[in-house]
Design a protein around this motif. Structure first.
Motif, short mmCIF file in Angstrom:
data_model
loop_
_atom_site.label_atom_id
_atom_site.label_comp_id
_atom_site.label_asym_id
_atom_site.label_seq_id
_atom_site.Cartn_x
_atom_site.Cartn_y
_atom_site.Cartn_z
N GLY A 84 22.24 3.72 22.40
CA GLY A 84 22.13 2.31 22.70
C GLY A 84 23.03 2.00 23.88
N ASP A 85 22.57 1.12 24.77
CA ASP A 85 23.43 0.71 25.89
C ASP A 85 23.07 -0.72 26.28
OD1 ASP A 85 21.08 0.88 27.32
OD2 ASP A 85 21.64 2.65 28.47
N SER A 104 19.07 -1.46 26.05
CA SER A 104 18.30 -1.41 24.80
C SER A 104 19.16 -0.74 23.73
CB SER A 104 17.06 -0.52 24.95
OG SER A 104 16.20 -1.02 25.92
N ASP A 105 18.82 -1.02 22.45
CA ASP A 105 19.52 -0.24 21.43
C ASP A 105 18.69 1.00 21.07
OD1 ASP A 105 17.73 -0.88 19.35
OD2 ASP A 105 18.86 -2.68 18.82
N SER A 106 19.34 1.90 20.33
CA SER A 106 18.71 3.20 20.11
C SER A 106 17.45 3.08 19.25
CB SER A 106 19.72 4.16 19.46
OG SER A 106 20.23 3.57 18.30
N ARG A 107 17.46 2.17 18.26
CA ARG A 107 16.27 2.04 17.40
C ARG A 107 15.07 1.53 18.18
NH1 ARG A 107 16.19 -1.73 12.24
NH2 ARG A 107 14.69 -2.83 13.49
N TYR A 108 15.32 0.54 19.04
CA TYR A 108 14.24 0.03 19.89
C TYR A 108 13.65 1.16 20.72
CZ TYR A 108 12.04 -2.39 23.85
OH TYR A 108 11.16 -2.79 24.81
#
Ligand SMILES: Cc1cc2nc3c(=O)[nH]c(=O)nc-3n(C[C@H](O)[C@H](O)[C@H](O)COP(=O)(O)OP(=O)(O)OC[C@H]3O[C@@H](n4cnc5c(N)ncnc54)[C@H](O)[C@@H]3O)c2cc1C
Length: 297
Positions: free
Chosen positions: A265-266, A269-273
């Motif tokens: 995630g950064d 965007s986050d990692s799940r998205y």
């Protein structure tokens, strides 16, 4: 290394001269940084990132290193081949549409006129657009030095985040796409950003989805902004090889995705998205290419 206040710029008279200058500078532990369209390098300097003070300006070598070349072995993009030069080549649109799709989405006209495929490779951004399109076509990076020439498959080119296997005395002189990868159906490029144009990729997919007799037989999956580098996804490719729409195992594909890429995630965007959108991009590519190649239900 320091913020760019003064710089030494070496302008070589020829490719041979450029390689010699690189060799001498590397031997004196004062490596020269190749400078092509400068669209990445100037941004670094503008934002005060540490920039090497010694440059090798390749732009005068456009006649030697520019352009699109078709050979018996395949397609060669010279190190100074810009996106605009690629888009001007009708055969490239026909045989390598994934490259044309990527080139059209890099920046705007001004960036396409100066930005090069080689600069995109060496810049090493995990969100790059040129790199995944080239990787989908099994591109190789040609590196030259005074000692000779070697070619490295692009999917083995990165040693980590923004680190490549290129040594300080080497120069990318061309990107080579083998004949066997050209003209393949199902070449695919999708970029998800905050807007349709002029966006940095939040999640992207480049690939090849070639169907024959209702089965996926030619598969390449390349993930963008899903790892520290643009990355090919061999586990996903294995799950898809030989699959039909009826036998496609979506759960196995999701598990394979986790083996291939685990996004961070950064700020974008986050990692799940990222993980969810990438899976949808792949499924969408499968269904759409099946439909256009007559493999749909
Ligand atoms: C406004 C703007 C929008 C942009 N939009 C996009 C976008 O949508 N998608 C995208 O992917 N990128 C984008 N970029 C980034 C950039 O334009 C691309 O990465 C471009 O391909 C870089 O090419 P260049 O020739 O300008 O590289 P340069 O800036 O000249 O160099 C980049 C790096 O490559 C090295 N290098 C260059 N040529 C060689 C060579 N022959 N051998 C060895 N090393 C070399 C340089 O030393 C440097 O480390 C954008 C940049 C800007 C400023």
């Amino acid at each position: 290394m320091n913020a760019l206040t003064t710089a030494q710029v070496v302008r070589p008279a020829s490719l041979a001269d450029a390689l010699l200058q690189l060799q001498v500078a590397a031997a004196h532990s004062a490596p020269l940084r190749p400078l092509a369209g400068c669209t990445d390098l100037l941004v670094d300097a503008h934002f005060g990132k540490p920039v090497d003070p010694n440059f090798l300006d390749l732009w005068p070598l456009r006649s030697e290193l520019g352009g699109v070349r078709w050979t018996d072995a395949g397609l060669e993009l010279g190190a100074l081949c810009t996106y605009a030069a690629s888009l001007a080549d009708a055969r490239l649109h026909a045989e390598a549409p994934v490259l044309a799709a990527a080139a059209q989405l890099v920046g705007a006209t001004q960036i396409q006129a100066r930005g090069t495929w080689a600069g995109n490779i060496e810049n090493g951004s995990p969100a790059a657009d040129g790199v995944p399109a080239l990787m989908a076509l099994d591109a190789r990076v040609r590196l030259a030095s005074v000692a000779g020439v070697r070619e490295v498959p692009l999917d083995n080119y990165y040693a980590g985040y923004r680190r490549s296997v290129r040594q300080a005395h080497e120069l990318i002189t061309a990107i080579v796409i083998p004949h066997a990868s050209l003209g393949r159906p199902g070449q695919w490029f999708r970029k998800v950003g905050t807007r349709a144009w002029q966006a940095i990729t939040k999640v992207g997919l480049a690939g090849r989805f070639g169907w024959q007799d209702g089965r996926l037989l030619d598969v390449r999956i390349v993930a963008v902004s899903m790892a520290a580098t643009v990355r090919r996804c061999p586990a996903m490719e294995r799950v898809l090889a030989g699959a039909s729409l009826e036998t496609l195992d979506v759960a196995a594909l999701a598990a394979a995705q986790q083996q291939d890429v685990r996004p961070i995630g950064d700020v974008r965007s986050d990692s799940r998205y990222r993980a969810e959108v990438f899976q949808r991009l792949v499924l969408d590519a499968i269904r759409q290419t099946a439909a256009t190649q007559g493999a749909g239900r």
